[in-house]
Design a protein around this motif. Structure first.
Motif, short mmCIF file in Angstrom:
data_model
loop_
_atom_site.label_atom_id
_atom_site.label_comp_id
_atom_site.label_asym_id
_atom_site.label_seq_id
_atom_site.Cartn_x
_atom_site.Cartn_y
_atom_site.Cartn_z
N SER A 95 -30.80 50.20 24.55
CA SER A 95 -32.13 49.99 24.01
C SER A 95 -32.04 48.33 24.11
O SER A 95 -31.37 47.51 23.59
N VAL B 33 -33.13 44.85 22.13
CA VAL B 33 -33.65 44.37 20.79
C VAL B 33 -34.20 42.97 20.93
O VAL B 33 -33.74 42.21 21.99
N ASP C 252 -34.96 45.51 15.72
CA ASP C 252 -35.26 46.70 16.54
C ASP C 252 -36.64 47.03 16.53
O ASP C 252 -37.33 47.22 15.56
N ASN D 295 -37.95 49.69 17.96
CA ASN D 295 -38.58 51.12 17.92
C ASN D 295 -39.42 51.43 18.65
O ASN D 295 -40.50 52.26 18.36
#
Length: 298
Positions: A165, A167, A258, A260
């Motif tokens: 992921s 960031v 983050d 998300n």
């Protein structure tokens, strides 16, 4: 058509001069010229134009080269397979990776291979994901580890071995550091550092910012270390994998946000040719990659 003719043709495309091709193949320049004329006579087309810069492909030559280099690479790959099979634990393995998988996986993988097969020749190419895909498809690399590109090559097998992921990385002194929730509009008000050698990362960033992308204000840099240094000045932000900034996060030089957002999640993929027949070393390499991927997940 024999293999030597195709080799001479492909090398002439690369070198553009007869002499270096002859030297590479251990033959004379007139013999190279003879092989090229032989191919032209066989197909009834002209393959090259000549000028002060050397040999340049015609349209017909471009088409033939597309297939010829694949045939030459397949022949070379077959020869390497037999050589490695006969040599047992002595052979070679050609690895490729885009930036993040090279950082996360390759040191450990190369260490395992060299420990298990101390006499093996190991090489690693670190390039963009599309470049690695192309090299694997042309049999110039045995295996590649890449971030997904969403444009899969039908000549390759893709196996997802992990996920990453992105960031938002920034300095604790940046104006966004104190903000809890960061939106696309917040990002667009700031200058974003992009890694020019990470095409897959940039693809995901642009997708996340869409439809705002036309107003995207960026600085493109070809070094992750330069990006991280620039961030410490507190004037810019960047989308990076947390794996690339672990030391800076621990030292407090940088912080992460983050976001998300599922669109910022990327697959890490192992790629290899559909046509490839595994030998003993290949089986070991695949298992080492699978085992390391599982270890990282847990």
């Amino acid at each position: 058509m024999n293999h030597l003719k195709l080799q001479a043709f492909c090398l002439l495309v690369d070198f553009k001069k007869l002499a270096p091709v002859a030297k590479e193949l251990g033959i004379t320049p007139p013999t190279v010229s003879f092989h090229i004329r032989s191919i032209e006579e066989e197909y009834g087309v002209r393959l090259f134009r000549t000028n002060a810069g050397g040999y340049r492909l015609t349209e017909a030559g471009e088409g033939l080269y597309h297939y010829a280099r694949q045939i030459v690479q397949l022949q070379n790959d077959m020869n390497r397979f037999i050589e490695n099979l006969l040599a047992g634990n002595i052979g070679s393995i050609r690895l490729g990776a885009s930036a993040l998988p090279a950082h996360i996986y390759m040191p450990e993988i190369i260490n395992q291979i060299s420990t298990a097969y101390p006499d093996i020749r190991i090489s690693l190419e670190v390039k963009t994901a599309p470049e690695i895909e192309k090299m694997v498809a042309l049999q110039e690399l045995d295996f590649g580890l890449i971030m997904e590109t969403k444009q899969e090559n039908k000549a390759l097998i893709y196996e997802t071995i992990g996920e990453d992921s992105l960031v938002l990385a920034l300095s604790p002194r940046h104006e966004l550091a104190a903000k809890k929730d960061i939106s696309q509009s917040d990002v667009l008000k700031n200058k974003v550092l992009l890694h020019t050698s990470s095409s897959s990362t940039n693809h995901f960033i642009e997708k996340w910012l869409d439809p705002f992308q036309p107003a995207f204000n960026t600085i493109e840099l070809d070094s992750v270390s330069t990006i991280k240094k620039m961030l410490t000045f507190g004037k810019t932000i960047a989308f990076l994998s947390v794996s690339l900034i672990e030391d800076e996060l621990q030292s407090g030089l940088l912080i992460k946000k983050d976001l998300n957002d599922i669109t910022l999640k990327r697959k890490i993929q192992l790629v290899y040719p559909q046509s490839r027949l595994d030998n003993q070393i290949d089986v070991f390499v695949k298992k080492a990659i699978y085992d390391l991927a599982q270890k990282i997940k847990t």
